[in-house]
Write a protein that holds these residues in place. Sequence first.
Motif, PDB file in Angstrom:
ATOM      1  N   LEU A 254      -6.473  -4.305  -5.042  1.00 39.80           N
ATOM      2  CA  LEU A 254      -7.347  -4.084  -3.898  1.00 39.80           C
ATOM      3  C   LEU A 254      -6.757  -4.814  -2.697  1.00 39.80           C
ATOM      4  O   LEU A 254      -6.470  -6.012  -2.757  1.00 39.80           O
ATOM      5  CB  LEU A 254      -8.747  -4.624  -4.199  1.00 39.80           C
ATOM      6  CG  LEU A 254      -9.791  -4.522  -3.076  1.00 39.80           C
ATOM      7  CD1 LEU A 254     -10.100  -3.056  -2.759  1.00 39.80           C
ATOM      8  CD2 LEU A 254     -11.069  -5.263  -3.458  1.00 39.80           C
TER       9      LEU A 254
ATOM     10  N   LEU B 105     -12.267   3.854  -6.981  1.00 39.88           N
ATOM     11  CA  LEU B 105     -11.008   4.502  -7.356  1.00 39.88           C
ATOM     12  C   LEU B 105     -10.303   3.751  -8.489  1.00 39.88           C
ATOM     13  O   LEU B 105      -9.245   4.179  -8.946  1.00 39.88           O
ATOM     14  CB  LEU B 105     -10.082   4.573  -6.138  1.00 39.88           C
ATOM     15  CG  LEU B 105     -10.599   5.432  -4.980  1.00 39.88           C
ATOM     16  CD1 LEU B 105      -9.668   5.317  -3.769  1.00 39.88           C
ATOM     17  CD2 LEU B 105     -10.742   6.887  -5.403  1.00 39.88           C
TER      18      LEU B 105
ATOM     19  N   GLY C 189     -12.809   9.478  -1.719  1.00 38.45           N
ATOM     20  CA  GLY C 189     -11.510   9.396  -2.383  1.00 38.45           C
ATOM     21  C   GLY C 189     -11.487  10.103  -3.720  1.00 38.45           C
ATOM     22  O   GLY C 189     -10.471  10.688  -4.116  1.00 38.45           O
TER      23      GLY C 189
ATOM     24  N   SER D 264      -5.991   0.426  -3.492  1.00 35.92           N
ATOM     25  CA  SER D 264      -6.998   0.876  -2.529  1.00 35.92           C
ATOM     26  C   SER D 264      -7.061  -0.145  -1.413  1.00 35.92           C
ATOM     27  O   SER D 264      -6.889  -1.347  -1.658  1.00 35.92           O
ATOM     28  CB  SER D 264      -8.377   1.005  -3.173  1.00 35.92           C
ATOM     29  OG  SER D 264      -8.399   2.071  -4.104  1.00 35.92           O
TER      30      SER D 264
ATOM     31  N   ARG E  81     -16.147   2.018  -1.668  1.00 35.99           N
ATOM     32  CA  ARG E  81     -15.267   3.192  -1.631  1.00 35.99           C
ATOM     33  C   ARG E  81     -13.897   2.860  -2.228  1.00 35.99           C
ATOM     34  O   ARG E  81     -13.274   3.701  -2.884  1.00 35.99           O
ATOM     35  CB  ARG E  81     -15.103   3.662  -0.184  1.00 35.99           C
ATOM     36  CG  ARG E  81     -14.232   4.898  -0.034  1.00 35.99           C
ATOM     37  CD  ARG E  81     -14.121   5.330   1.402  1.00 35.99           C
ATOM     38  NE  ARG E  81     -13.625   4.246   2.252  1.00 35.99           N
ATOM     39  CZ  ARG E  81     -13.616   4.307   3.582  1.00 35.99           C
ATOM     40  NH1 ARG E  81     -14.102   5.368   4.215  1.00 35.99           N
ATOM     41  NH2 ARG E  81     -13.151   3.300   4.284  1.00 35.99           N
ATOM     42  N   ALA E  82     -13.447   1.637  -2.012  1.00 34.99           N
ATOM     43  CA  ALA E  82     -12.146   1.241  -2.546  1.00 34.99           C
ATOM     44  C   ALA E  82     -12.193   1.007  -4.054  1.00 34.99           C
ATOM     45  O   ALA E  82     -11.305   1.452  -4.786  1.00 34.99           O
ATOM     46  CB  ALA E  82     -11.657  -0.021  -1.826  1.00 34.99           C
TER      47      ALA E  82
ATOM     48  N   PRO F  75      -8.645   0.802  -8.662  1.00 33.40           N
ATOM     49  CA  PRO F  75      -7.257   0.455  -8.350  1.00 33.40           C
ATOM     50  C   PRO F  75      -6.762  -0.713  -9.194  1.00 33.40           C
ATOM     51  O   PRO F  75      -7.553  -1.523  -9.692  1.00 33.40           O
ATOM     52  CB  PRO F  75      -7.341   0.051  -6.878  1.00 33.40           C
ATOM     53  CG  PRO F  75      -8.715  -0.542  -6.753  1.00 33.40           C
ATOM     54  CD  PRO F  75      -9.587   0.313  -7.647  1.00 33.40           C
TER      55      PRO F  75
ATOM     56  N   LYS G 114      -1.408   2.811  -7.385  1.00 31.34           N
ATOM     57  CA  LYS G 114      -2.755   2.490  -7.862  1.00 31.34           C
ATOM     58  C   LYS G 114      -3.326   1.327  -7.054  1.00 31.34           C
ATOM     59  O   LYS G 114      -3.640   0.248  -7.575  1.00 31.34           O
ATOM     60  CB  LYS G 114      -2.725   2.180  -9.352  1.00 31.34           C
ATOM     61  CG  LYS G 114      -2.305   3.386 -10.197  1.00 31.34           C
ATOM     62  CD  LYS G 114      -2.237   3.044 -11.673  1.00 31.34           C
ATOM     63  CE  LYS G 114      -1.787   4.244 -12.487  1.00 31.34           C
ATOM     64  NZ  LYS G 114      -1.665   3.925 -13.938  1.00 31.34           N
TER      65      LYS G 114
ATOM     66  N   ALA H 107       0.808  -1.225   0.000  1.00 31.64           N
ATOM     67  CA  ALA H 107       0.000   0.000   0.000  1.00 31.64           C
ATOM     68  C   ALA H 107       0.836   1.266   0.000  1.00 31.64           C
ATOM     69  O   ALA H 107       0.343   2.334  -0.365  1.00 31.64           O
ATOM     70  CB  ALA H 107      -0.918   0.000   1.221  1.00 31.64           C
TER      71      ALA H 107
END
Length: 351
Positions: free
Chosen positions: A157, A152, A101, A80, A148-149, A154, A78, A52
């Motif tokens: 994850l 974005l 975010g 989340s 929410r993750a 990503p 990149k 992360a």
Amino acid sequence: MTKGAVRFEAVTKMFGDVVALKPLSLDIAPGTLVTLLGPSGCGKTTTLRLIAGLESATSGRILIGGEDVTHLSATYRKVSMVFQSYALFPHMTVRENVAYGLTVTKTPRAEAHARAEEGLAMVGLKGFGDRLPSELSGGQQQRVAVARAIVLEPEVLLLDEPLSNLDAKLRRHVREEIREIQQRLGLTAVYVTHDQEEAMAVSNRIIVMRNAEIAQEGTPFELYDRPASAFIADFIGDANLIGVEVTRTGAETEILVNDTRITLPLAHDKTGPAQMVLRPHQVQLSPEPVPGSFAAEISYAAWLGNVIQYTLATPVGPLFVLSPPVAHPFAHGDTVHVNFRPEDVRLVRTA
């Protein structure tokens, strides 16, 4: 290396003089869900935080999607993360939480809220956007954190003990939802837990960690059926570990257990002391002796509906046994005879 792949190249992490992670090399294929599993303090959460960007590597390289991100801060990776505590803002609506975010990255408010609604629909919460987190159940709050993750978009994850605050029945339900979302979106996911059943239920691959390094990695079946050590056998599912003597090796292996020689249809590398792994459901009990069996006494018996649980006092030590339900189960104090199929036995090193 393609989008979403994660690679560690001899990555270490020190906190002062404390070794939090020994030189670790691993590859996580894109689109897979890989679980970091192990007891507290084994290094799994440190590994997740290194991916992360919440911790910096002491040495080695970290690559995501082929890009060296070793020295990039979390903001520029990149990825989340879904946290154990959900980390939802209690004064914001569900929609505002999911869009948070995006608004931080200067996405126009209307677009952020539209994408938040799409994210909520993905996790089965369409129409919940105007509610506050306190108006949702624990499972629904966890799905908000997942939404929410994923809004974005990503490459990776990350999920840190995401189900630990839920009761057992809800954990089963939510883990199935997380797995379905991950597969449907084709996300690369790295999942941290200390719960081996949870890891086996959701993972393409499991990396078992111990003492800040990898103890073994493989599919859930490989770890369960072919443990590399007594630690893995005992940690992945229930196991009876019985001390034996290996008396002959080769394509087949001969062992001595309770003064009985048994030929196993498996290869082993050396003679001498070893441990036999026998899963509880592989132990067979009978009221009368059969060839190769030995006597034992029932020291504990419990009827659990779909299974009967026994603990046996035996010449090779206590054995834990799970048997199918029957009308007249054995009772405490009964003498039984223990048998098993040689093809079910696995051998592991003693240390």
